[in-house]
Design an enzyme around this catalytic site. Structure first.
Site, short mmCIF file in Angstrom:
data_model
loop_
_atom_site.label_atom_id
_atom_site.label_comp_id
_atom_site.label_asym_id
_atom_site.label_seq_id
_atom_site.Cartn_x
_atom_site.Cartn_y
_atom_site.Cartn_z
N LYS A 1 0.95 -1.55 0.05
CA LYS A 1 -0.02 -0.61 0.20
C LYS A 1 0.24 1.64 0.16
O LYS A 1 2.16 1.64 1.12
CB LYS A 1 -0.62 -0.04 1.56
CG LYS A 1 -1.99 1.42 1.00
CD LYS A 1 -3.28 0.48 0.52
CE LYS A 1 -4.60 1.87 0.65
NZ LYS A 1 -3.90 2.72 -0.42
N LYS B 1 4.78 2.36 8.77
CA LYS B 1 3.87 3.06 8.86
C LYS B 1 2.48 1.59 9.52
O LYS B 1 2.13 2.07 10.41
CB LYS B 1 3.55 3.54 7.91
CG LYS B 1 2.05 4.54 8.58
CD LYS B 1 2.42 5.89 8.21
CE LYS B 1 2.56 7.10 8.02
NZ LYS B 1 2.67 8.19 6.59
N LYS C 1 5.01 2.18 -2.99
CA LYS C 1 4.74 4.07 -2.90
C LYS C 1 5.04 4.20 -4.79
O LYS C 1 6.33 3.25 -5.00
CB LYS C 1 6.35 5.03 -2.42
CG LYS C 1 5.09 6.37 -2.02
CD LYS C 1 4.72 7.06 -1.11
CE LYS C 1 3.85 7.74 -0.65
NZ LYS C 1 3.35 7.92 0.47
#
Length: 473
Positions: free
Chosen positions: A73, A97, A109
């Site tokens: 993600k 995170k 990303k």
């Protein structure tokens, strides 16, 4: 010949912090190396045909940092500063995170190296659809593989182009809507996504100031009531963070933007200031408070809580010693440099790290993805049932007591939870649990900062995932 200065690498910076966190854990060096490295890097070029018949070749990236959990993600950013090292670093941060707030994703990303302001909507649509088709060709997007989201320079519009392109290539994929999050509500987005990151910032700060032991060290009382706050950046994140902090009793005494700031010891009405900003493209001429031309100076003004919610590297070794805030809430990505962080430790400033504090966005993105996989809105099945049940309960109480509830009381008690209510509840549970776990690890292991504690929590969870996969003994 003089010494050649090494170019800054966000990815190397992140890896250094991981090494600092690893000191507090018993992790095999081989496993640590695997966790730090990017699993897959896709760099590609594609042409854009302009309206005048000319062509330009654009550079795109998608980095999948960790496959310890799938899907991966992470957002897609459109910026002229996009390069491989930045995308790798941001992908790595997404891994840690997600692990920190216990969301079952690996990190990723993506980006295209363009200035989106130099392209019209038609060109941006061509770029987005071509970028998506490149990802599809290499199996770098899909609800079970890699789920992008908006980032700097992109938004709900771009996400709707992505999902439309993906569905065109995969007409039989029933879960196709889950290939991307941050979509408009009309494209099966989720209610509450817009304010999610700002609300997460508010919840994180609220939890930090609720711990008496920590506030005693800072010389502050517990709770947000009466706390003086300065916010840098009144974009989406800064606005909602300031709005919720104000509603909880904090006093917003300063708001800084790139083209000037407003300072008012008596408190600023955030709604009124935001309306003025939208209408006038800035704060100049705002009738209340003092206009500050050099708004960067406001970072060093006296306050209890400073919330940098705009750019990275705004607190550096040059101004860190002048910071007067007792708490810094990193709403933006990387607003405090590593050199500045060392100075702030010596000044006994509590820094709530960005990796935790702005995790509200990915948390609600996770809820959107779940909604897309289940193909039903949150609350749709149970809302009416709950309302009928509470109506019957109130009727029983009224019959037993002989008293009656007012219409306002009935509405408050009977109302079933909407999708937004459930999303906000899930976000709050995630942020509250993550903060107190991170803080308890900091204390139990004698870690100096919440940032290192955050990486320690994340690193341990990722390591356990790899060990349970049987990849490492």
């Amino acid at each position: 010949m003089g010494e050649v200065k090494e170019e800054y690498s966000l990815f190397k910076d992140v890896s250094k912090v991981v090494d600092l966190a690893a000191v507090y854990l018993d992790i095999h060096p081989g496993l640590l190396s695997q966790i730090k490295e990017c699993n897959s890097i896709y760099k590609f070029h594609f042409p854009l045909r302009n309206d005048d018949g000319t062509y330009e070749v654009l550079k795109g990236y998608r980095v999948q940092h960790s496959h310890h959990k799938l899907p991966v993600k992470g957002g897609i950013r459109y910026s002229s500063f996009v390069d491989e090292e930045e995308v790798k670093g941001l992908a790595a941060l997404m891994t840690y995170k997600c692990a920190l707030v216990n969301i079952p994703y690996g990190g990723a990303k993506g980006g295209v190296s363009i200035d989106p302001n130099k392209y019209n909507a038609t060109q941006l649509e061509r770029i987005t659809r071509r970028y998506t088709s490149e990802l599809i060709k290499k199996n770098f997007i899909g609800p079970a593989i890699d789920v992008p989201a908006p980032d700097y320079g992109t938004g709900a519009r771009e996400m709707s182009w992505i999902v439309d392109t993906y569905e065109a290539f995969n007409p039989n994929a029933i879960n196709a809507k889950g290939c991307v999050t941050g979509k408009p509500l009309s494209q099966h987005g989720i209610d509450g996504r817009t304010e999610a990151t700002g609300m997460g910032v508010y919840i994180g700060i609220r939890e930090a100031v609720s711990v008496k032991e920590d506030m005693d060290v800072l010389g502050l009382t517990t709770g947000l009531g009466g706390k003086k706050v300065i916010v840098q950046g009144l974009g989406n994140v800064g606005y909602y963070a300031a709005k919720y902090l104000q509603e909880a009793g904090a006093t917003i005494i300063g708001v800084a933007e790139y083209n000037g700031g407003i300072f008012d010891e008596g408190g600023i009405d955030i709604e009124a200031l935001k309306s003025f900003q939208v209408k006038n493209k800035g704060f100049k001429g705002y009738p209340k408070g003092n206009f500050v031309e050099e708004s960067a100076e406001m970072l060093t003004y006296p306050c209890d809580i400073l919330v940098p919610a705009a750019l990275e590297n705004v607190i550096t070794e040059k101004n860190a010693s002048q910071i007067q805030a007792k708490i810094i809430g990193e709403a933006a990505n990387g607003p405090v440099t590593q050199e500045a962080a060392q100075i702030l430790i010596e000044k006994n400033v509590l820094v709530i790290p960005d990796m935790y504090l702005n995790a509200g966005g990915v948390t609600v993105s996770y809820f959107e993805w779940l909604k897309n996989l289940s193909r039903v809105s949150f609350g749709k099945l149970e809302k009416r049932y709950d309302m009928k049940k509470y109506e019957a309960l109130l009727e029983s109480i009224e019959n037993a007591t002989g008293d009656t509830f007012t219409d306002e009381q009935k509405d408050l008690i009977v109302r079933g939870a909407s999708e937004r209510d459930l999303v906000n509840s899930g976000l709050e549970e995630t942020m509250v649990t993550a903060y107190h776990h991170m803080n308890s690890v900091r204390k139990s292991k004698g870690i100096k900062t919440l940032r290192i504690a955050a990486f320690t929590v994340a690193l341990e969870r990722i390591a356990v995932s790899y060990l349970d996969l049987g990849i490492f003994p």
